[in-house]
Design a protein around this motif. Sequence first.
Motif, short mmCIF file in Angstrom:
data_model
loop_
_atom_site.label_atom_id
_atom_site.label_comp_id
_atom_site.label_asym_id
_atom_site.label_seq_id
_atom_site.Cartn_x
_atom_site.Cartn_y
_atom_site.Cartn_z
N ASN A 3 0.81 -1.23 0.00
CA ASN A 3 0.00 0.00 0.00
C ASN A 3 0.84 1.28 0.00
O ASN A 3 0.55 2.23 0.71
CB ASN A 3 -0.98 0.01 1.18
CG ASN A 3 -2.00 -1.10 1.04
OD1 ASN A 3 -2.29 -1.54 -0.07
ND2 ASN A 3 -2.53 -1.56 2.15
N THR A 4 1.87 1.28 -0.81
CA THR A 4 2.65 2.50 -1.04
C THR A 4 1.91 3.39 -2.03
O THR A 4 1.54 2.94 -3.12
CB THR A 4 4.03 2.16 -1.64
OG1 THR A 4 4.78 1.44 -0.67
CG2 THR A 4 4.79 3.42 -2.04
N PHE A 5 1.68 4.64 -1.66
CA PHE A 5 1.17 5.65 -2.60
C PHE A 5 2.02 6.88 -2.37
O PHE A 5 2.09 7.38 -1.26
CB PHE A 5 -0.29 5.99 -2.32
CG PHE A 5 -1.22 4.82 -2.46
CD1 PHE A 5 -1.74 4.47 -3.70
CD2 PHE A 5 -1.56 4.05 -1.36
CE1 PHE A 5 -2.57 3.37 -3.83
CE2 PHE A 5 -2.39 2.96 -1.49
CZ PHE A 5 -2.90 2.61 -2.72
N GLU A 6 2.64 7.37 -3.42
CA GLU A 6 3.52 8.51 -3.24
C GLU A 6 3.61 9.32 -4.53
O GLU A 6 3.51 8.76 -5.62
CB GLU A 6 4.92 8.00 -2.84
CG GLU A 6 5.77 9.07 -2.20
CD GLU A 6 7.10 8.52 -1.64
OE1 GLU A 6 7.22 7.30 -1.46
OE2 GLU A 6 8.00 9.34 -1.44
N VAL A 7 3.78 10.62 -4.37
CA VAL A 7 4.00 11.48 -5.53
C VAL A 7 5.47 11.87 -5.54
O VAL A 7 5.96 12.49 -4.59
CB VAL A 7 3.10 12.74 -5.48
CG1 VAL A 7 3.41 13.66 -6.66
CG2 VAL A 7 1.63 12.34 -5.50
N LEU A 8 6.17 11.45 -6.59
CA LEU A 8 7.61 11.69 -6.69
C LEU A 8 7.86 12.84 -7.66
O LEU A 8 7.07 13.08 -8.57
CB LEU A 8 8.31 10.43 -7.19
CG LEU A 8 8.07 9.17 -6.36
CD1 LEU A 8 8.63 7.95 -7.08
CD2 LEU A 8 8.68 9.30 -4.98
N SER A 9 8.95 13.51 -7.45
CA SER A 9 9.31 14.64 -8.30
C SER A 9 10.24 14.16 -9.41
O SER A 9 11.27 13.56 -9.14
CB SER A 9 9.98 15.71 -7.44
OG SER A 9 10.35 16.77 -8.28
#
Lengths: 80, 287
Positions: B279-285
């Motif tokens: 359940n990883t949810f992430e916004v990466l640059s």
Amino acid sequence: MTETPPTIDLRLFATFASRSPANASRYPIASGMTVAQVIDTLEIPAAEVKLIFINGVRVQPDAQVHGGERVGLFPPVGGG
Amino acid sequence: MPRHLAEAITARIDPGVAPDGAPRPTLSLAHVHRIARETGTHVRQVELAALHAGVTPERYLRNRQTYDIPDQIRLLEARAAVVGLGGLGGTVIEILARAGVGALVLIDGDRFEAHNLNRQLLCTEAYMGTSKATIAAQRVAAINDAVQATTHTTFLTEENARDLIAECQVVVDCLDTIETRFIVEQAAREAGIPMISAAVAGLTGHVTTIFPGDRGLEMVHGPRHHLKSAKGAEAVLGNLPQTVVMAAAMECSEALKVLTCRTGPSLRNKLWIMDLTDNTFEVLSLV
């Protein structure tokens, strides 16, 4: 008294997940190592790594880690 | 607006009340259809006329707190291309049609096979061997007859890409090979329109939004000329329904932001990643 080596929080995605070491969340490194060197220690062919993130920001394989970073590695992903 | 259309709408307005108690005049689905029949007007034109008169067609009522009347007009007047109508595309058209995106250009030369049944919402046992684009158009018509679906039962190529996405305001990349995504990106760049791109493999997926002039796909997949294989990790891990549906929903969220001219945070120069294993949810640059 020996010093504890620095560690990184290593996240291996998709096909890399199966090569995730048991200590991935506290993976020992030498301060100043490049991500490319970290990838070598994981025995993942460099050419298979498509995306590298340190602390949520895309970086190149020559980016260095010093300990405490979150490092994410992705293979190519293209399905739909 | 023709007078007879305005009069027909005015005569059938349901006063309605918004959640906050404010008046919210609405037009029922049955009345939209009746007015379209009686006046010989396309359903979309009836809905647009109602919206211009401050009246919300009933089918958009639950979107109304997020998409106000000017937003809904923008959506109904918009044209979006969906390239690839498999796992991602089959979900994307479902959402865009329900949101009332007025014109959808549906592009896929493929036909349904049994191994699509696990994740492609358009695929049913009855449709084995049937054109994906044809079934997609049927689904759009069944959901929302205000939406005009244009069907292309052909694969997108270097040769036809520009023509296929002409007149669109956004293109949603729902392909399953990396190489063709770059063709879509080039065509979108030349057309001066944004592209939303998703890719999945097993329980992992990512989505990004690319505007013309952005470095775009090469930030995600590396330079096009370095591509070694058309496929990625999905060749080993396969494609799962929960992953494709989530990625498709995120693509639609971004496409609807583009079409309603939202200026807030988006996935431009960013990569939304998910991994359903933990359940990883992430916004990466990306830059």
